[in-house]
Design a protein around this motif. Structure first.
Motif, PDB file in Angstrom:
ATOM      1  N   LEU A 286    -106.286 -69.630  36.841  1.00  0.00           N
ATOM      2  CA  LEU A 286    -107.585 -70.084  36.366  1.00  0.00           C
ATOM      3  C   LEU A 286    -108.479 -68.871  36.151  1.00  0.00           C
ATOM      4  CD1 LEU A 286    -108.046 -72.939  38.994  1.00  0.00           C
ATOM      5  CD2 LEU A 286    -107.440 -73.260  36.590  1.00  0.00           C
ATOM      6  N   SER A 287    -109.420 -68.985  35.251  1.00  0.00           N
ATOM      7  CA  SER A 287    -110.340 -67.888  34.973  1.00  0.00           C
ATOM      8  C   SER A 287    -111.770 -68.343  35.255  1.00  0.00           C
ATOM      9  CB  SER A 287    -110.230 -67.436  33.514  1.00  0.00           C
ATOM     10  OG  SER A 287    -108.927 -66.964  33.228  1.00  0.00           O
ATOM     11  N   VAL A 288    -112.580 -67.389  35.688  1.00  0.00           N
ATOM     12  CA  VAL A 288    -113.994 -67.681  35.883  1.00  0.00           C
ATOM     13  C   VAL A 288    -114.646 -67.754  34.515  1.00  0.00           C
ATOM     14  CG1 VAL A 288    -116.162 -66.892  36.897  1.00  0.00           C
ATOM     15  CG2 VAL A 288    -114.007 -66.477  38.102  1.00  0.00           C
ATOM     16  N   PRO A 289    -115.186 -68.911  34.132  1.00  0.00           N
ATOM     17  CA  PRO A 289    -115.812 -69.036  32.810  1.00  0.00           C
ATOM     18  C   PRO A 289    -116.991 -68.090  32.656  1.00  0.00           C
ATOM     19  CG  PRO A 289    -115.491 -71.192  33.828  1.00  0.00           C
ATOM     20  CD  PRO A 289    -115.245 -70.169  34.889  1.00  0.00           C
ATOM     21  N   ALA A 290    -117.233 -67.664  31.433  1.00  0.00           N
ATOM     22  CA  ALA A 290    -118.370 -66.798  31.150  1.00  0.00           C
ATOM     23  C   ALA A 290    -119.661 -67.484  31.594  1.00  0.00           C
ATOM     24  CB  ALA A 290    -118.426 -66.473  29.658  1.00  0.00           C
ATOM     25  N   GLY A 291    -120.481 -66.753  32.314  1.00  0.00           N
ATOM     26  CA  GLY A 291    -121.752 -67.304  32.761  1.00  0.00           C
ATOM     27  C   GLY A 291    -121.700 -67.999  34.092  1.00  0.00           C
ATOM     28  N   MET A 292    -120.500 -68.243  34.626  1.00  0.00           N
ATOM     29  CA  MET A 292    -120.385 -68.888  35.939  1.00  0.00           C
ATOM     30  C   MET A 292    -120.261 -67.837  37.030  1.00  0.00           C
ATOM     31  SD  MET A 292    -117.540 -71.603  37.458  1.00  0.00           S
ATOM     32  CE  MET A 292    -118.254 -73.063  36.692  1.00  0.00           C
ATOM     33  N   ALA A 293    -120.988 -68.029  38.112  1.00  0.00           N
ATOM     34  CA  ALA A 293    -120.907 -67.110  39.240  1.00  0.00           C
ATOM     35  C   ALA A 293    -119.559 -67.261  39.938  1.00  0.00           C
ATOM     36  CB  ALA A 293    -122.038 -67.390  40.226  1.00  0.00           C
ATOM     37  N   LEU A 294    -119.060 -66.149  40.463  1.00  0.00           N
ATOM     38  CA  LEU A 294    -117.765 -66.169  41.144  1.00  0.00           C
ATOM     39  C   LEU A 294    -117.781 -67.162  42.295  1.00  0.00           C
ATOM     40  CD1 LEU A 294    -114.928 -65.091  41.691  1.00  0.00           C
ATOM     41  CD2 LEU A 294    -115.969 -63.196  42.978  1.00  0.00           C
ATOM     42  N   ILE A 295    -118.858 -67.195  43.055  1.00  0.00           N
ATOM     43  CA  ILE A 295    -118.932 -68.087  44.208  1.00  0.00           C
ATOM     44  C   ILE A 295    -118.838 -69.549  43.783  1.00  0.00           C
ATOM     45  CG2 ILE A 295    -121.468 -68.207  44.208  1.00  0.00           C
ATOM     46  CD1 ILE A 295    -121.318 -68.192  47.271  1.00  0.00           C
ATOM     47  N   ASP A 296    -119.423 -69.873  42.625  1.00  0.00           N
ATOM     48  CA  ASP A 296    -119.352 -71.252  42.132  1.00  0.00           C
ATOM     49  C   ASP A 296    -117.934 -71.598  41.669  1.00  0.00           C
ATOM     50  OD1 ASP A 296    -122.048 -71.685  42.603  1.00  0.00           O
ATOM     51  OD2 ASP A 296    -122.649 -70.981  40.623  1.00  0.00           O
ATOM     52  N   ALA A 297    -117.252 -70.626  41.046  1.00  0.00           N
ATOM     53  CA  ALA A 297    -115.877 -70.860  40.595  1.00  0.00           C
ATOM     54  C   ALA A 297    -114.943 -71.060  41.785  1.00  0.00           C
ATOM     55  CB  ALA A 297    -115.402 -69.696  39.727  1.00  0.00           C
ATOM     56  N   VAL A 298    -115.141 -70.301  42.839  1.00  0.00           N
ATOM     57  CA  VAL A 298    -114.320 -70.460  44.043  1.00  0.00           C
ATOM     58  C   VAL A 298    -114.590 -71.812  44.683  1.00  0.00           C
ATOM     59  CG1 VAL A 298    -113.917 -69.604  46.383  1.00  0.00           C
ATOM     60  CG2 VAL A 298    -114.085 -67.991  44.483  1.00  0.00           C
ATOM     61  N   ARG A 299    -115.841 -72.196  44.742  1.00  0.00           N
ATOM     62  CA  ARG A 299    -116.196 -73.498  45.321  1.00  0.00           C
ATOM     63  C   ARG A 299    -115.557 -74.633  44.519  1.00  0.00           C
ATOM     64  NH1 ARG A 299    -121.276 -72.834  45.231  1.00  0.00           N
ATOM     65  NH2 ARG A 299    -121.558 -72.169  47.387  1.00  0.00           N
ATOM     66  N   GLN A 300    -115.506 -74.493  43.209  1.00  0.00           N
ATOM     67  CA  GLN A 300    -114.967 -75.546  42.350  1.00  0.00           C
ATOM     68  C   GLN A 300    -113.450 -75.619  42.380  1.00  0.00           C
ATOM     69  OE1 GLN A 300    -116.433 -75.525  38.303  1.00  0.00           O
ATOM     70  NE2 GLN A 300    -114.599 -76.507  37.507  1.00  0.00           N
ATOM     71  N   HIS A 301    -112.770 -74.458  42.335  1.00  0.00           N
ATOM     72  CA  HIS A 301    -111.315 -74.448  42.158  1.00  0.00           C
ATOM     73  C   HIS A 301    -110.528 -74.267  43.455  1.00  0.00           C
ATOM     74  CE1 HIS A 301    -111.777 -74.525  37.848  1.00  0.00           C
ATOM     75  NE2 HIS A 301    -112.524 -73.440  37.857  1.00  0.00           N
ATOM     76  N   GLN A 302    -111.166 -73.751  44.532  1.00  0.00           N
ATOM     77  CA  GLN A 302    -110.484 -73.552  45.814  1.00  0.00           C
ATOM     78  C   GLN A 302    -109.152 -72.816  45.631  1.00  0.00           C
ATOM     79  OE1 GLN A 302    -111.862 -74.746  48.962  1.00  0.00           O
ATOM     80  NE2 GLN A 302    -113.629 -74.800  47.600  1.00  0.00           N
ATOM     81  N   PRO A 303    -109.150 -71.616  45.065  1.00  0.00           N
ATOM     82  CA  PRO A 303    -107.894 -70.913  44.794  1.00  0.00           C
ATOM     83  C   PRO A 303    -107.231 -70.392  46.069  1.00  0.00           C
ATOM     84  CG  PRO A 303    -109.747 -69.462  44.377  1.00  0.00           C
ATOM     85  CD  PRO A 303    -110.334 -70.821  44.684  1.00  0.00           C
ATOM     86  N   ASP A 304    -105.948 -70.080  45.952  1.00  0.00           N
ATOM     87  CA  ASP A 304    -105.238 -69.437  47.061  1.00  0.00           C
ATOM     88  C   ASP A 304    -105.644 -67.976  47.192  1.00  0.00           C
ATOM     89  OD1 ASP A 304    -103.482 -71.599  47.938  1.00  0.00           O
ATOM     90  OD2 ASP A 304    -102.562 -71.400  45.961  1.00  0.00           O
TER      91      ASP A 304
END
Length: 206
Positions: A42-60
């Motif tokens: 998965l990639s962090v979408p442009a404009g999305m904060a890293l912390i929000d992407a981690v919260r949303q996707h829960q990556p390994d």
């Protein structure tokens, strides 16, 4: 977050979140990783904060390719120190910087890699980051548990001394009194000791 699977079963794909401010570089890296069926990329979408992407996707694991990273760029990774969001982070940079490396490890990065470009097979680096992170979590958990037990023992000892003074009792009698109260209330002895200290003037404790 474990990637382990029971013997004889297929290991589930490892979810990798790619974070890179350079959209073209991030897309190229993600495409390379997606060629491996054992990875769910998965990639962090442009404009999305890293912390929000981690919260949303829960990556390994989080793979950060920063090019020439700096301390400002590490602030978003530092935000992952929240207990509910902590994830192993593998960092790729293209310039060696000892101070930056020390800062990266201080904020919890598990794998610091100085490379002109990510290797063809990044799985060993990602799995190493997860293994180091797991080991760190175990060590920190053991330290926290040891500190908790030490604090509880100190509390019990303080309560016993006060009980011995107030009741003219021996240490063994004091301990039996607290143990009996703990058993009767189905609580830890430290909790009973805390209640006893709260019910008496702590200033009287020796």
């Amino acid at each position: 977050m474990s990637t382990d699977a029971p013997p004889g079963t297929a290991r589930p794909p490892m979810t990798v979140l790619v974070a890179d401010g350079n959209t073209r570089r991030a897309r190229a890296l993600s495409d390379d990783l997606r060629a491996d069926p054992s990875l769910h990329v998965l990639s962090v979408p442009a404009g999305m904060a890293l912390i929000d992407a981690v919260r949303q996707h829960q990556p390994d694991v989080v793979l950060v390719d920063m090019g020439r990273a700096d301390r400002d760029a590490l602030d978003s990774i530092r935000a992952l120190s929240q207990p509910a969001l902590e994830r192993p982070v593998a960092l790729f940079v293209d310039r060696d910087d000892v101070q930056l490396m020390e800062t990266a490890f201080d904020i919890g990065i598990c794998s610091y890699n100085v490379l002109d470009a990510p290797p063809d097979d990044v799985k060993p680096l990602l799995r190493a980051a997860i293994a180091l992170y797991s080991r760190f979590q175990r060590t920190r958990g053991e330290l926290t548990e040891a500190q908790r037990k030490l604090a509880e023992q100190k509390l019990v000892d303080q309560a016993k001394r006060l009980f011995m003074k107030n009741e003219n009792a021996t240490e063994d009698q004091a301990y039996r009194w607290f143990r009996r109260r703990a058993m009767q209330s189905a609580r830890r002895i430290a909790a009973v000791a805390a209640d006893y200290l709260s019910a008496h003037d702590r200033n009287d404790a020796p």
